[in-house]
Design an enzyme around this catalytic site. Structure first.
Site, mmCIF file in Angstrom:
data_model
loop_
_atom_site.group_PDB
_atom_site.id
_atom_site.type_symbol
_atom_site.label_atom_id
_atom_site.label_comp_id
_atom_site.label_asym_id
_atom_site.label_seq_id
_atom_site.Cartn_x
_atom_site.Cartn_y
_atom_site.Cartn_z
ATOM 1 N N SER A 15 0.838 -1.180 0.000
ATOM 2 C CA SER A 15 0.000 0.000 0.000
ATOM 3 C C SER A 15 0.884 1.246 0.000
ATOM 4 O O SER A 15 1.790 1.379 0.816
ATOM 5 C CB SER A 15 -0.902 0.007 1.240
ATOM 6 O OG SER A 15 -1.662 1.175 1.290
ATOM 7 N N GLY A 16 0.620 2.159 -0.958
ATOM 8 C CA GLY A 16 1.433 3.367 -1.076
ATOM 9 C C GLY A 16 2.578 3.234 -2.060
ATOM 10 O O GLY A 16 3.335 4.179 -2.254
ATOM 11 N N THR A 24 -2.240 1.891 -7.747
ATOM 12 C CA THR A 24 -3.419 2.559 -8.324
ATOM 13 C C THR A 24 -3.003 3.590 -9.351
ATOM 14 O O THR A 24 -3.616 3.719 -10.412
ATOM 15 C CB THR A 24 -4.250 3.218 -7.197
ATOM 16 O OG1 THR A 24 -4.611 2.214 -6.242
ATOM 17 C CG2 THR A 24 -5.490 3.876 -7.756
ATOM 18 N N ASN A 79 -0.687 5.158 3.157
ATOM 19 C CA ASN A 79 -1.081 5.707 1.859
ATOM 20 C C ASN A 79 -2.364 6.507 2.036
ATOM 21 O O ASN A 79 -3.304 6.050 2.674
ATOM 22 C CB ASN A 79 -1.303 4.549 0.868
ATOM 23 C CG ASN A 79 -1.587 5.047 -0.533
ATOM 24 O OD1 ASN A 79 -1.551 6.235 -0.805
ATOM 25 N ND2 ASN A 79 -1.890 4.120 -1.435
ATOM 26 N N SER A 81 -5.284 4.545 -0.413
ATOM 27 C CA SER A 81 -4.998 3.111 -0.449
ATOM 28 C C SER A 81 -6.218 2.330 -0.938
ATOM 29 O O SER A 81 -7.335 2.519 -0.446
ATOM 30 C CB SER A 81 -4.606 2.633 0.954
ATOM 31 O OG SER A 81 -4.420 1.244 0.965
ATOM 32 N N SER A 82 -5.999 1.446 -1.923
ATOM 33 C CA SER A 82 -7.075 0.563 -2.387
ATOM 34 C C SER A 82 -7.310 -0.511 -1.334
ATOM 35 O O SER A 82 -6.406 -1.277 -1.009
ATOM 36 C CB SER A 82 -6.704 -0.082 -3.724
ATOM 37 O OG SER A 82 -6.541 0.885 -4.724
ATOM 38 N N GLY A 109 -0.141 -6.246 -2.333
ATOM 39 C CA GLY A 109 1.108 -6.976 -2.209
ATOM 40 C C GLY A 109 1.188 -7.721 -0.887
ATOM 41 O O GLY A 109 0.278 -7.674 -0.046
ATOM 42 N N GLU A 158 1.762 -8.595 2.772
ATOM 43 C CA GLU A 158 1.618 -7.720 3.939
ATOM 44 C C GLU A 158 2.129 -8.411 5.196
ATOM 45 O O GLU A 158 1.749 -9.559 5.476
ATOM 46 C CB GLU A 158 0.161 -7.293 4.150
ATOM 47 C CG GLU A 158 -0.340 -6.322 3.090
ATOM 48 C CD GLU A 158 -1.709 -5.749 3.429
ATOM 49 O OE1 GLU A 158 -2.319 -6.214 4.414
ATOM 50 O OE2 GLU A 158 -2.165 -4.842 2.717
#
Length: 1063
Positions: free
Chosen positions: A142-143, A147, A192, A195-196, A424, A426
Site C-alpha cells: 500500500s502506497g 493505483t 497511503n 490506499s485501495s 502486495g 503484507e
C-alpha cells in the site's frame, strides 16, 4: 553544423540539437535511434537499466544499490527482463505527457529506457499483432503506486488507441470508473492517503482495429471491517467524507446529514477526518460527474446516496439495557432516518436490531440480544449493506462498460487486455484474517509468476535451439497446498471449525490446526516450537514460512470474519426494502435457501482460483511497485523498508530465474546494427546474413565459447561483463567515428551550402538584370511619348484647347504653379511675382491677391497688442506728417513710448488734483509766454479727457478735449506747436505755444487722445494764435542753418529752423 546530444529528464534519451531549429527526439528518421544499452556507459552513475545485467546478481545489496543510484537520478523504472520495477517518487516527474506517450509508441521494448509506457505499448502491440489476450499484473505494498500505475496505463490506452466507430464513450467510462471505485473502495491509511482496500482486475476489450469497445471489472476481498472500525490515523472509505464535504445543502438535508464528520461514530474512530493532501470537496465533484458518465440515472444516484447515508446513521444507533439486560434502541431520530432511507418498516428494523431469529425444529423463535450482541448485529448490518452495495456498484459499472456490439460478427474478433491491481505481501505487527487471505493470494500469484517466467524462458530457449538448463528455485506450491488443500488445508480446517456444532472458538481452531498440519515444515505454533522460538510466538498465534519470509498470524477473530454472519431477521428486513438497490443486494432467495452460504475464505479461494485461470489464459506482463519510505517524502530512500519489499515481492527470486541461463539476448539484426563498427569486416555494411555477420563480429571481439551461444534468430550472452566490455569498446570507437562523421558532415554541409548560395546568386543576378532592363526600356518608352506630346502641344500652343495640346498646356500650367510655389513672396514688402503664361494671367492675379492677403493676415495674427498699438500710432503719424513736416522721416525709425516721464517725476499733488483720471502720456515741454515769449519749463500730461500743463506741483492749465479746436505746427524741422483753445469769455486763457523734443510723438498721441487727427494744421511761413483778450500773436518760421527762437522787432516770435529734407 555540429552534431550535438542532450539528455531529457529521464537522463537517458538523446536528442539531436540544431542551433537554429527546435530540438527533435532522436527516434526513427529524425535522428539516431537510442537503444537501452546507451546508458550502459553511464552505469557507474545511473546504474544498469536491467537488473539482469548486474554482475553480482545474487547480491541483494547490489540489487538495492542499483535501485538507489537510479532513484537518486529520478530514474524510477528498471527492468528484470520483461518485468518492470517501479519506485514511487512521491512527486510529479513530468514523464507521463502526450510527448512521452508518442516516444514509446510503436518502439521495441529495449529500444527506449524503462518506462511504464514501454510495457503498455509492448502489451498492446502483442495484443494486436498476435491476437492473443494480454494481462498486466501490478502488485506492491500500500502506497507503492499500484493505483497510479493502473490509471497511467488506462490513460495511455485512452490517448493512443484509435477511437471506436461509435465515439469515445467506452474510453470515457473506463477512465471515469476509476474515481467512482476509488471513492467507494479506497481510504486513507497510515501508509497511503489513497490506499485501495480491495483487489481489482479489469478486462478491457479491443476490436480488430485496436479500439477499446468494452470492459469488465472483478473485485476481490473488500476490507468491509473498515466501515465500522479504523486504526488511529486512518479514515473510513473516501465517499463518506466526500459526501459530507461536497454534497449540496438540499441533498444533505434530505439525507439527514451534517457536514461535520465528528458527528458520526463510524468516522471518528481513526481521529483523522481531515487530510491536507485530500480535497474531498473537489473529489466529490469528480465522482458526481463520473457517475453520470457511467450511465447512472438521477434516481439511482439518489438511492445510492441514501444507502451511504444510512450507513452513517446506522453507526449512530445506540442501545441501552432494560431491567432484563436486553438491548433497546435509544436513538429514535436515527431510526427514523434509517427507516426512510432504506425504505423499511421502522418496527421491523427496531426488532431486527435488538432480537435474533432462531429456527428450531421448524419453529421461529426471537431471542433478545444484550448490548454487546446488539452492537455486533448493528455493525454486521453496516458491513453487509456497504459491501453488497459495493458489489452492486461494480456490477453497475460492468453493465455500463459492456460492449454494445456483442451480437455483431466483429465481436468474435475482439481481444482482451487485463489489468490486475492487487495488494502486495503484507506483514504487520499484528496480522489477522485479512493478511492471511492477502498473503495466500500473493503465494498463488508468485507461483503463477515463477511458472510463467520459467515457461517463457524455456520456450524462448527451445525456439532458438539452445539447450535448456534446469533452474533451481523455491517452489511455493507446498505453501499453497498448506493453505488450500482439501480436507487438510488451513482454509478447509477453518471452514470445518466454523460449521461444526458445539462451542467453536478461535483457540479450538488453532488446536485443530496443530493436530492436522503439525508436521508441515512451513507451519509453526507456540506449542510446536522449540524453547527459543516460543519467546516470539503467542499462544493464540501461528506462523507460516511464506516464499517471502515468516509471518505470524493471530487467530483472534478468524472464525467471526470467516463466517461473516448476518442474523436472519436482519436479512429479512433488508429483503423487504423498497430501495431498488437494496432489493438487488438482498435477494429473497437467500431466505428460502437452506444451504449454508460459503465462508469468506472459501469464496476468496474460489475467486482466486478463477483469477489464476484467467491469468493463465493470457500473456502476462508484470509491474512490481516499491515504496521508498513510509513518510511519503520525495527523494528519501529507506534501505531497510526497500529490502523488506524486495524480499516480499520475490524480486531476487525472479532475477535468479532470469539469470539462470544467459543475461543478455538480442536479435542478430539489432546486435549487428549496434556493434558492427567494432569490426573492419562488418563496417560500414555487411552484405551477408545477419547471423554470419554476428559470428564474424564476435570472433573479432574475442568472445570465448562459454560466454555466448548462437541461436536461430538471436545471440545469447551469458555474462554482463562481456556486454559491458563490448559497450566500452563501442564508446571508444564512437569517438573516432564521431570525428570522421563530423568532418564528412561539415564538408558535405558547407559544400551544399556553397552550391545553394551559388545557385541563388546566379538566379538573383539573372532576375535583377532582367528587372533593370525592363525598367530602362519602360522609362525610355515613357520619355519618348512625353517628348512627342510636348512637341505636338508646343506647335498648337496658341490653338484652342484640344487633345493634341492639352498635355502641353497642362504641363505649362503645372510648371508655372510649381515654379510659383518655389518663388512665392517672403513677406508683405516683397513685390516679386513670376510672369504667368497667357492662359493663367487672370488666375495669377487672383493667386497674387490671395497670397498678399494671406501674408497680411498671418502678419496681423503674429503681432502683439503693444506692437499693434505702436503701428496704429505710426500710421496716424504717417497720415498727419508724411511729406508735410521736415523732421518726420527722422521719427519713423524711433518707437513711440508710453510716457517720457517716470512716476517719480510727476508731483503727488498733481496726481491728487487729477483724482481718478489716469495719465495716458507725459512729456516735458517748454511753454512760451503769450506776451514776452519767455520760455518756461512745463510738463504736458494727457488724460482720457484733457490736456494738462503742469508747473512743478501745480496745474497751470487744463484744456478739455472739447475745447481743443486745433493744433498748428510748421513744416520745418522745428519742434514748436500751438494748441488752439476755444474761448467762451475773456477770462479764459488763450492758445498755448509749446516746444517738445519729441514733437511728432507728442502731437500724434495728443491728436489720437483728443480725436483731433483731422485738426492738425501744418503751416508754411507763420502761425497765428490767440494770445489774450483782443490780442493775437504770430510765429514766423524761416529756414536757416540752425535752430534759433527769438522775439522779433515787430513783436512776432521768430523761429529759424534748418531744412532737413527738400520737398
Amino acid at each position: 553544423m555540429a552534431l550535438q546530444v542532450e539528455l531529457v529528464p529521464t537522463g537517458e534519451i538523446i536528442r539531436v540539437v540544431h542551433p537554429h531549429r527546435p530540438c527533435k527526439l532522436a527516434l526513427g528518421s529524425d535522428g539516431v535511434r537510442v537503444t537501452m544499452e546507451s546508458a550502459l556507459t553511464a552505469r557507474d552513475r545511473v546504474g544498469v537499466q536491467d537488473f539482469v545485467l548486474l554482475e553480482n546478481f545474487t547480491s541483494e545489496a547490489a540489487f538495492i544499490e542499483n535501485l538507489r543510484r537510479r532513484f537518486r537520478e529520478n530514474l524510477i523504472y528498471t527492468y528484470i527482463g520483461p518485468v518492470l520495477v517501479s519506485v514511487n517518487p512521491y512527486r510529479d516527474l513530468q514523464i507521463y505527457s502526450r510527448q512521452h506517450m508518442e516516444r514509446y509508441r510503436g518502439v521495441s521494448f529495449y529500444e527506449v529506457p524503462p518506462h511504464l509506457f514501454a510495457v503498455a505499448d509492448t502489451v498492446y502491440r502483442a495484443l494486436r499483432t498476435e491476437r492473443r489476450d494480454q494481462a498486466v499484473m501490478i502488485s506492491g505494498e500500500s502506497g507503492a503506486g499500484k493505483t497510479e500505475a493502473t490509471k497511467r496505463l488506462l490513460q495511455f490506452y485512452a490517448e493512443t488507441c484509435p477511437a471506436p466507430e461509435r465515439g469515445g464513450a467506452v474510453r470515457d467510462r473506463l477512465l471515469q470508473s476509476n474515481p467512482v471505485l476509488e471513492a467507494f473502495g479506497n481510504a486513507k491509511t497510515l501508509r497511503n492517503d489513497n490506499s485501495s482496500r480491495f483487489g481489482k482486475y479489469m478486462d478491457v476489450q479491443f476490436d480488430f482495429k485496436g479500439a477499446p469497445v468494452g470492459g469488465h471489472i472483478l473485485s476481490y476481498l473488500l476490507e468491509k471491517s473498515r466501515v465500522v472500525h479504523q486504526n488511529h490515523g486512518e479514515r473510513n472509505f473516501h465517499v463518506f467524507y466526500q459526501l459530507l464535504e461536497g454534497g449540496e445543502e438540499e441533498t444533505l438535508r434530505r439525507l439527514g446529514l451534517e457536514r461535520n464528520p465528528q458527528s458520526y461514530l463510524y468516522l471518528v474512530k481513526g481521529q483523522c477526518a481531515k487530510v491536507s493532501s485530500i480535497n474531498d470537496k473537489s473529489d466529490w465533484k469528480v465522482v458526481r460527474k463520473a457517475l453520470t458518465v457511467i450511465d447512472f440515472t438521477e434516481d439511482e444516484v439518489e438511492d445510492l446516496l441514501s444507502i451511504v447515508a444510512s450507513v452513517l446513521h446506522l453507526g449512530n444507533i445506540h442501545f441501552a439495557a432494560d431491567e432484563e439486560s436486553n438491548a433497546q434502541v435509544t436513538t429514535e431520530n436515527q431510526l427514523k432516518y434509517l427507516t426512510r432511507l432504506l425504505s423499511v418498516e421502522g418496527s421491523t428494523l427496531r426488532e431486527a436490531l435488538t432480537h435474533r431469529k432462531i429456527i428450531a425444529k421448524g419453529e421461529e423463535l426471537l431471542s433478545p440480544l444484550n448490548l454487546e450482541q446488539a452492537a455486533y448485529a448493528r455493525d454486521a448490518l453496516a458491513k453487509a449493506v456497504y459491501s453488497r452495495t459495493f458489489t452492486w456498484l461494480v456490477g453497475k459499472i460492468n453493465r455500463s462498460l459492456a460492449s454494445k456490439d456483442a451480437e455483431s460478427p466483429s465481436w468474435r474478433s475482439t481481444t482482451v487486455l487485463g489489468l490486475l491491481d492487487i495488494y502486495g505481501f503484507e506483514v504487520f505487527q499484528h496480522n489477522s484474517f485479512e493478511q492471511f487471505c492477502i498473503n495466500y493470494c500473493n503465494e498463488k500469484l508468485q507461483q503463477l509468476f515463477i511458472e510463467l517466467t520459467l515457461k517463457s524462458e524455456q520456450e524462448e530457449y527451445e525456439a532458438e535451439g539452445i539447450a535448456w538448463e534446469p533452474v533451481q528455485y523455491f517452489n511455493n506450491k507446498i505453501i499453497c497446498d498448506l493453505v488450500e488443500e482439501k480436507f487438510k488445508g488451513i482454509i478447509s480446517i477453518l471452514d470445518e471449525e466454523c460449521l461444526r456444532p458445539g462451542e467453536a472458538t478461535d483457540l479450538t481452531f488453532l488446536e485443530k490446526l496443530e493436530d492436522t498440519v503439525k508436521h508441515h515444515p512451513h507451519f509453526l505454533t507456540h506449542k510446536l516450537a522449540d524453547q527459543r522460538t516460543r519467546k516470539s510466538l503467542g499462544r493464540g498465534e501461528f506462523r507460516l514460512l511464506h516464499y517471502a519470509g515468516e509471518v505470524t498470524y493471530s487467530v483472534t477473530g478468524f472464525l467471526d470474519k470467516n463466517n461473516d454472519l448476518l442474523f436472519r431477521n436482519l436479512k429479512e428486513t433488508m429483503c423487504s426494502s423498497k430501495n431498488p438497490i437494496m432489493s438487488q443486494c438482498f435477494d429473497r432467495s437467500e431466505l428460502s435457501d437452506k444451504k449454508r452460504p460459503e465462508t469468506v475464505a472459501t469464496q476468496f479461494k474460489m475467486s482466486l482460483l478463477q483469477l489464476v485461470e484467467i491469468l493463465q489464459s493470457k500473456e502476462p506482463a508484470y509491474v512490481r511497485c516499491i515504496k521508498p519510505n513510509d513518510a511519503k517524502q520525495p527523494g528519501r530512500f529507506d534501505e531497510v523498508l526497500i529490502r523488506h519489499q524486495v524480499k516480499y515481492l520475490g524480486l531476487m527470486e525472479n532475477l535468479r530465474v532470469r539469470r539462470a541461463g544467459f543475461a543478455y539476448r538480442r536479435k542478430y539484426e539489432a546486435f549487428l546494427q549496434r556493434y558492427k563498427s567494432l569490426c573492419p569486416e562488418t563496417w560500414p555494411t555487411w552484405a551477408g546474413r545477419p547471423q554470419d555477420g554476428v559470428a564474424v563480429l564476435v570472433r573479432h571481439l574475442g568472445y570465448k565459447p562459454e560466454e555466448y551461444k548462437m541461436g536461430r534468430t538471436k545471440i545469447f550472452i551469458r555474462f554482463p561483463k562481456t556486454l559491458f566490455a563490448t559497450e566500452d569498446a563501442l564508446e571508444v570507437r564512437r569517438q573516432s567515428l564521431a570525428t570522421k562523421i563530423q568532418a564528412a558532415w561539415r564538408g558535405f554541409h558547407w559544400r551544399q551550402k556553397f552550391l545553394r548560395v551559388k545557385r541563388s546568386a546566379i538566379c538573383i543576378q539573372s532576375w535583377w538584370r532582367g528587372t533593370l532592363g525592363r525598367r530602362k526600356a519602360t522609362k525610355r518608352k515613357w520619355a519618348a511619348q512625353t517628348i512627342r506630346r510636348l512637341i505636338r502641344g508646343f506647335i498648337l500652343r496658341h490653338a484652342p484647347r484640344c487633345p493634341e495640346n492639352a498635355f502641353f498646356l497642362d504641363h505649362v500650367r503645372t510648371s508655372f504653379l510649381l515654379n510659383l510655389r518655389r518663388q512665392l513672396p517672403r513677406n508683405v514688402l516683397d513685390t516679386s511675382w513670376p510672369t504667368p503664361p497667357p492662359a493663367l494671367r487672370e488666375a495669377s492675379e487672383l493667386l497674387r491677391e490671395l497670397c498678399i492677403k494671406n501674408m497680411v493676415w498671418k502678419y496681423c495674427r503674429s503681432i502683439s497688442p503693444e506692437w499693434k498699438q505702436q503701428l496704429q500710432q505710426k500710421a496716424v503719424a504717417s497720415e498727419i506728417f508724411k511729406g508735410k513736416k521736415d523732421n518726420y522721416p527722422q521719427s519713423v525709425p524711433r518707437l513711440f513710448i508710453s510716457t517720457r516721464l517716470g512716476a517719480d517725476e510727476i508731483s503727488s499733488r498733481v496726481l491728487q488734483a487729477l483724482g481718478s483720471e489716469p495719465i495716458q502720456y507725459a512729456v516735458p515741454v517748454v511753454k512760451y509766454d503769450r506776451k514776452g515769449y519767455k520760455p518756461r519749463s512745463r510738463q504736458l500730461l494727457l488724460t482720457p479727457n484733457a490736456v494738462v500743463i503742469v508747473e512743478d506741483a501745480k496745474v497751470k492749465q487744463r484744456i478739455d478735449y472739447a475745447n481743443l479746436t486745433g493744433i498748428s505746427v510748421s513744416s520745418l524741422s522745428d519742434s514748436l506747436f500751438v494748441l488752439h483753445v476755444q474761448r467762451e469769455d475773456n477770462k479764459q486763457k488763450g492758445d498755448v505755444v509749446l516746444q517738445s523734443d519729441h514733437v511728432i510723438e507728442t502731437l500724434t498721441k495728443t491728436a489720437i487722445s483728443a480725436d483731433r487727427v483731422n485738426n492738425v494744421n501744418i503751416n508754411q511761413g507763420s502761425i497765428t494764435f490767440a494770445g489774450g483778450p483782443g490780442r493775437d500773436g504770430t510765429i514766423d518760421f524761416t529756414p536757416g542753418s540752425e535752430l534759433l527762437i527769438t522775439k522779433a522787432k515787430n513783436g512776432h516770435l521768430a523761429v529759424v529752423a534748418p531744412r532737413l529734407n527738400s520737398r
